[in-house]
Every structure is written in structure tokens, then in C-alpha cells.
Design an enzyme around this catalytic site. Structure first.
Site, PDB file in Angstrom:
ATOM      1  N   LYS A  33       0.838  -1.208   0.000  1.00  0.00           N
ATOM      2  CA  LYS A  33       0.000   0.000   0.000  1.00  0.00           C
ATOM      3  C   LYS A  33       0.873   1.259   0.000  1.00  0.00           C
ATOM      4  O   LYS A  33       2.072   1.174   0.242  1.00  0.00           O
ATOM      5  CB  LYS A  33      -0.909  -0.015   1.239  1.00  0.00           C
ATOM      6  CG  LYS A  33      -0.150  -0.006   2.566  1.00  0.00           C
ATOM      7  CD  LYS A  33      -1.080  -0.274   3.751  1.00  0.00           C
ATOM      8  CE  LYS A  33      -0.303  -0.295   5.066  1.00  0.00           C
ATOM      9  NZ  LYS A  33      -1.146  -0.703   6.203  1.00  0.00           N
ATOM     10  N   TYR A 242      16.017  30.559   7.029  1.00  0.00           N
ATOM     11  CA  TYR A 242      14.769  31.220   7.408  1.00  0.00           C
ATOM     12  C   TYR A 242      14.707  31.450   8.918  1.00  0.00           C
ATOM     13  O   TYR A 242      15.070  30.570   9.704  1.00  0.00           O
ATOM     14  CB  TYR A 242      13.569  30.354   7.021  1.00  0.00           C
ATOM     15  CG  TYR A 242      13.173  30.440   5.567  1.00  0.00           C
ATOM     16  CD1 TYR A 242      12.863  31.656   4.972  1.00  0.00           C
ATOM     17  CD2 TYR A 242      13.082  29.286   4.802  1.00  0.00           C
ATOM     18  CE1 TYR A 242      12.480  31.713   3.642  1.00  0.00           C
ATOM     19  CE2 TYR A 242      12.697  29.344   3.464  1.00  0.00           C
ATOM     20  CZ  TYR A 242      12.401  30.558   2.894  1.00  0.00           C
ATOM     21  OH  TYR A 242      12.028  30.623   1.576  1.00  0.00           O
TER      22      TYR A 242
END
Ligand SMILES: *Cc1c(COP(=O)(O)O)cnc(C)c1O
Length: 345
Positions: A33, A242
Site C-alpha cells: 500500500k 529562514y
């Protein structure tokens, strides 16, 4: 080449499947999956099919289409989410086996696709998917008359071998299924490691195939490496990235590498992760941004061309712990931008 490089060792996936299979005397399926836990479900399924795997599990019917197209009619493809409204055509045309999980789904399945193979999912205490004990008691006779291919349940705490939930769920599962005469499945990777009481007729390993915990003795499957785009000197007191979140305490050499949270190097690794140049650790400094990461390479004897994040020195699980998550999440977050190098067949 300026993208990160994700190396996937298919021989290791096959070796892990064989090692898990050898721990039991029953059948072993493969859970592919979420695009094979992020590594590429078609590639993984192809390699496992060649190695003899004939039963696969996906989460939702949509995930089965490329697998059926690649592998043809032979493998059994089971769907954990069962038979949802809107899945009927796919279940019929792709010959999928839904793991029906509610009275509604059973009814819908028998009405829309009478005679089509199906399995049944029971809830043994996790309270996530499956028929509860009373529902099962009411409908078991009718459902078993339709010849399910499998009756399964799922363990909530299998990664903690001593957890009392394990024997509790085992007891419930036995109570609900002893004597039904239908193949049974309870164990995913963690359940296989709990021992033979948990194995029944089929196991459903996922994460163990991909080289992560709880199958700690498995072979590592992936390596992750990022190219250095630029290197600069930063004076003591200067800031990086940042938010000015990192400040140099000494004159430093900072490498900017091509990779970021868009590639699954999740932002919670900011200021926490360590990259490797061969065996030398180099700290991630400042914030992880979308496409770039800054790393302190001051202590390297030479400027690196690339830095590794998952390698011999640091496993998927080591990195997951640093990020405060689990290997499952790291793997399934790996982005679509990597140059993928695939080894083995
Ligand atoms: C994901 C899943 C598995 C595989 O679990 P792993 O821990 O990855 O081995 C097995 N069964 C069910 C129902 C699942 O949802």
C-alpha cells in the site's frame, strides 16, 4: 544532476520477505500500500512476484490498478478498505479481493458482485476497521456460507512484544474464528515477530520488507543522498536560513544541499538531523526549507560533493527518531523528485 538520489535495493526487499517467510510455517503475503511504502509499488511487486510472492495487499482499490496491469491475472490482490461504493467496477474488472469490514459492505458486496471473492475483517479491539464481536456473531453463519477466502484482524500493539493488548487480541480473534474452516490472518510485521501463536494461515508484512523496525534484523533497503549546490564561509555571529534560526558560534563552512521538506526531509528535522560524508557526521543547521537544507561541514577535511542522510551510518529508524516520528512515516513521505537508482531485479 541536482536532485537527491534515492537508491532502492530490490534484492534486500526480496531477502527481507524471505527472512520473514522463513520465520513461519504458513503463507506470507506482501503489503504494498501507499505506493509500496513510498518506494514504488509496481517495482516492488514485480521483484516480489519474481521471487514467488502470489498474494498482495493494498489499502484502497485504486492502488491495485497498476499492479494488476504489470503482473497480470495470477497474483491475488486484497484490498484492506474493503468494498466501498464506487469500487465495484474496479473490484470486478481487476479481480480484486476486498476485505469486507462492515455489515453494510457485506450486503453491498453480495448484492453487486454475487459470487465474487472476498475476505472478512474483524475488529478484535483496535476499533479501527472490521466487524465487532456482536455483529460477527449475528452474521457469521450467513457470511461463511458465501465462502470467504480469508478472515483477518489487525494488532494494535504488535511492535511492543510484552504489551497485554497482544494476547488480548489473540484471544478475541480465536474466540471469533476457531473452527470456522476458513484461512485466517492476524500478523503484520510485528505479529510475525511475536511467534507462532500469532501466525495462523497467512501473514501480511509491510514495513519489514522495506528494512525498518520492528524488523530490526532486516536488511536496509534504501539510501538517500543529496548533492551540494553551494558552499560558503560564514563568520562567527552570522546567521543561516529562514527565521535566522541558527547562528554560527565559530567561523563555519556551510554547505547548501538540494533537498528539503518537499522531498520528505520533514521540517521537524530542522536543527536536529545529521548528514554523513563517508563516516563523518555533519549537522543540519537552521531550518529545513522546501528545496534546500544547510549543513555545517566545517570539520570535513575537504568540501563534499554530496551528503548522505540515510546510509550505513544512519538507518531510516535512526532518522525517524531524530524527527520524532516512525520509519513508516519517513518512507511514505519521500517525494517524487528523487533520481531513483534501483538495484537488483
Ligand atoms: C499496513 C497494514 C499491514 C502491514 O503492516 P506492517 O506493520 O507495515 O507490517 C498489515 N495489515 C493491515 C491491516 C495494515 O493496515
Amino acid at each position: 544532476m541536482s536532485t537527491g538520489r534515492l537508491t532502492i535495493d530490490l534484492d534486500a526487499v526480496v531477502a527481507n520477505w524471505r527472512a520473514l517467510d522463513a520465520m513461519t510455517t504458513c503463507k506470507t503475503a506482501a503489503v504494498i500500500k501507499a505506493n509500496g511504502y513510498g518506494l514504488g509499488s509496481v517495482t516492488i511487486a514485480k521483484a516480489l512476484f519474481k521471487a514467488g510472492v502470489r498474494q498482495f495487499f493494498v489499502a484502497v482499490a485504486e492502488e491495485a490498478a497498476p499492479i494488476r496491469a504489470e503482473l497480470g491475472p495470477r497474483p491475488e490482490i486484497n484490498v484492506f478498505s474493503g468494498h466501498m461504493k464506487g469500487d465495484t467496477t474496479a473490484i470486478r474488472d481487476l479481480n480484486l479481493t476486498p476485505m469486507l469490514n462492515s455489515v453494510d459492505q457485506l450486503t453491498h458486496h453480495f448484492e453487486t458482485l454475487p459470487g465474487h471473492p472476498f475476505g472478512i475483517q474483524l475488529d478484535t479491539g483496535m476499533n479501527r476497521l472490521g466487524l465487532e464481536m456482536q455483529e460477527w456473531a449475528a452474521i457469521a453463519g450467513l457470511a461463511l456460507d458465501q465462502n470467504p477466502t480469508l478472515v483477518m484482524s489487525h494488532l494494535a500493539c504488535a511492535d511492543e512484544p510484552d504489551h497485554p493488548m497482544n494476547p488480548h487480541q489473540l484471544e478475541n480473534f480465536r474466540m471469533m474464528t476457531d473452527g470456522i474452516g476458513v484461512p485466517r490472518s492476524l500478523a503484520a510485521t510485528g505479529g510475525i515477530l511475536l511467534g507462532p501463536d500469532y501466525h495462523f494461515d497467512l501473514t501480511r508484512p509491510g514495513i519489514g520488507l522495506y528494512g525498518a523496525e520492528p524488523f530490526a534484523q532486516g536488511s536496509p533497503v534504501i539510501e538517500l543522498e543529496f548533492p551540494v549546490v553551494q558552499i560558503r564561509d560564514v563568520a562567527q555571529g552570522e546567521v543561516v536560513g529562514y527565521g535566522n534560526s541558527w547562528q554560527a558560534e565559530r567561523a563555519s563552512r556551510i554547505a547548501t544541499i538540494s533537498g528539503g521538506y518537499a522531498d520528505g526531509v520533514i521540517r521537524s528535522l530542522s536543527d536536529r538531523a545529521v548528514f554523513y560524508h563517508d563516516k563523518t557526521p555533519c549537522k543540519l543547521v537552521g531550518r529545513v526549507s522546501m528545496d534546500l537544507i544547510t549543513v555545517d561541514v566545517t570539520d570535513l577535511p575537504e568540501d563534499p560533493k554530496a551528503l548522505s542522510l540515510i546510509c550505513a551510518e544512519q538507518s531510516v529508524d535512526d532518522l525517524a527518531r531524530r524527527a520524532g516520528t516512525i520509519g513508516y512515516e519517513l518512507l511514505t513521505q519521500l517525494g517524487g523528485r528523487y533520481t531513483r537508482r534501483i538495484y537488483g531485479k
